[in-house]
Design an enzyme around this catalytic site. Structure first.
Site, PDB file in Angstrom:
ATOM      1  N   LEU A 183       0.870  -1.178   0.000  1.00 44.17           N
ATOM      2  CA  LEU A 183       0.000   0.000   0.000  1.00 44.17           C
ATOM      3  C   LEU A 183       0.902   1.222   0.000  1.00 44.17           C
ATOM      4  CD1 LEU A 183      -1.868  -2.325   0.837  1.00 44.17           C
ATOM      5  CD2 LEU A 183      -3.019  -0.757   2.393  1.00 44.17           C
ATOM      6  N   CYS A 456      -6.875  26.218   0.073  1.00 42.23           N
ATOM      7  CA  CYS A 456      -6.823  25.450   1.315  1.00 42.23           C
ATOM      8  C   CYS A 456      -5.614  25.950   2.077  1.00 42.23           C
ATOM      9  CB  CYS A 456      -6.751  23.943   1.057  1.00 42.23           C
ATOM     10  SG  CYS A 456      -5.183  23.401   0.320  1.00 42.23           S
TER      11      CYS A 456
END
Length: 482
Positions: A183, A456
């Site tokens: 992963l 952001c």
């Protein structure tokens, strides 16, 4: 030119059948890697070493470097293979080879001998060492901690003059263990953990959960391709990319703040397990280290593991961050990791460090699992060899501005909680709220006659989302960084 490949010591203590299998696999791996440098080279396996003979002298350094990065190799000897008649002939050849290296240095001679001879290894060491000491006036014999060690190997009627010794990475040859699925996020931890499993003999495939559009995926693909090309190119592997934005959006909308981190990891493990089952992979690999973040406590890790029967390997579980970064520096992934984005607002503000199973399961009942099934079904699977070409595609740059015009609108893409805690107010311009995980489905509903300045706090998510929108054909987006 000739190289002698010495096996990783753990290979040499295996049973005869296992040792032969490991040597055969390592020989094949060496051929697969080196055929790109010299198609005429010969790779010959023996019981305790492997010989590599190549004709193209221009590829000597490239071949040597490639050998140092193939798992299963303890060290490499670059040698000159010559015939000899007696001990004096050995001395004369050693004098020619090592005279310049020994000028003004302390030295000793070490000999390994195989075959039938009328002399022992120690006899050769004494004879050659004494001769070198007499003929090189500035050199001096020192048997402990010398500046130069003259390595010689005698095999039947052949003398190997060792021109250089180069350390390998050790471990087991790739293919001696079963496949795993890493992963990978592109950060320090996942890159190092992937390398460690390659070094242990696993063919490592990659699974990437995309939270930030094509630009982020391209960055992670580059990391995966680098690791494969540098340490695992003897085998074909998969790179599987899963668009996890819909899953994150569902979590942020429906899941209690404190449980988000653990549930996100559980969703990732569920998805990765489905991918592993699809391709017959035996285990997942993660870069988790005990206590490093809130989801990596023993309680939380146990809850994460419980969602799947697939084995989860965590090679970094006891490592501290400094050690991990040092390993990333050694294998060459540090620069990738330092520039890989971290996302604002993906993880909850007050995550639990000791999640309760009943609470987690109760929260997950709110989750629409058809979303998870859909993103796994639509996962993009590519041969990692194709990534080099694909990542060369042009990534459209997005303009970054610190001011605004009369037609501009600031689009605050932070999560709802962040916006409530720190509302954005900018004098002289409208501010519209649309969390990043809704951009893919809701941006088209906005007034497309206006120019939208994505914002952001860190500026990473806004840039990646702007890139994503540009790829979807929206040219009226910029990044706002006051």
């Amino acid at each position: 030119m000739k190289f002698i490949i010495k096996l990783f010591p753990e290979i040499t203590i295996k049973s005869q059948s296992v040792r032969l299998r490991f040597i055969k696999i390592l020989t094949g791996n060496i051929r697969n890697v080196l055929k790109h440098y010299d198609e005429t080279l010969a790779v010959v396996r023996h019981w305790d070493n492997i010989e590599v003979r190549a004709k193209d002298e221009n590829q000597r350094l490239a071949i040597r470097d490639a050998l140092t990065r193939i798992p299963g190799i303890h060290h490499i000897l670059e040698v000159e293979d010559v015939p000899f008649t007696d001990m004096h002939d050995i001395f004369e050849k050693a004098l020619v080879q090592y005279r310049d290296q020994l000028e003004g240095k302390t030295f000793c001679v070490r000999v390994k001998r195989r075959g039938k001879h009328d002399f022992s290894s120690i006899d050769v060491e004494r004879y050659v060492g004494g001769g070198l000491n007499q003929h090189i006036e500035s050199a001096r014999v020192k048997l402990t901690n010398p500046e130069v060690t003259v390595h010689l190997e005698v095999e039947d009627d052949r003398l190997l003059l060792i021109k250089g010794r180069y350390e390998g990475i050790g471990g087991f040859p790739i293919g001696t263990q079963e496949d795993v699925l890493s992963l990978i996020s592109g950060g320090f931890d996942s890159g190092v953990s992937s390398y460690m499993l390659m070094r242990r003999g696993c063919r490592v495939h990659y699974c990437f959960f995309n939270l930030g559009g094509a630009a982020h995926e391209i960055g992670v693909r580059q990391v995966a391709h680098y690791l494969w090309n540098r340490f695992g190119s003897s085998h074909r592997v998969r790179f599987v990319a899963i668009n996890f934005e819909p899953v994150v959006g569902e979590i942020l909308e429906k899941i209690d703040d404190g449980q988000m981190g653990v549930i996100l990891k559980r969703m990732m493990v569920r998805a990765a397990s489905k991918v592993a089952e699809r391709y017959g992979v035996q285990a997942l690999v993660t870069g988790e280290a005990l206590g490093q973040v809130s989801s990596q406590t023993l309680t939380n890790l146990r809850l994460i593991d419980n969602v799947s029967d697939t084995l989860i390997l965590r090679p970094l579980i006891s490592y501290d961050k400094e050690h991990i970064i040092n390993l990333a520096r050694q294998i060459g992934t540090e620069d990738f990791a330092r520039t890989m984005p971290e996302y604002c607002g993906v993880i909850s503000k007050s995550p639990t460090v000791k999640a309760v199973k009943s609470k987690i399961e109760a929260e997950e009942e709110k989750f629409d699992f058809s979303i998870l099934d859909k993103v796994v079904e639509e996962a993009n699977n590519v041969d990692i060899r194709e990534i080099a070409q694909q990542t060369e595609q042009e990534v459209v740059e997005v303009e970054t501005v610190n001011g605004f015009g009369p037609n501009d609108v600031i689009l605050d893409i932070r999560s709802v909680d962040e916006q409530e805690d720190k509302p954005l107010k900018v004098e002289g311009i409208d501010v519209v709220s649309l969390p990043f995980y809704k951009l893919s489905t809701k941006f088209g509903d906005l007034d497309q006659n206006r120019t939208w300045l994505l914002w952001c706090e860190r500026g990473v998510m806004s840039r990646l989302q702007a890139l994503y929108l540009r790829e979807q054909g929206f040219n009226n987006v910029k990044v706002y960084r006051p």
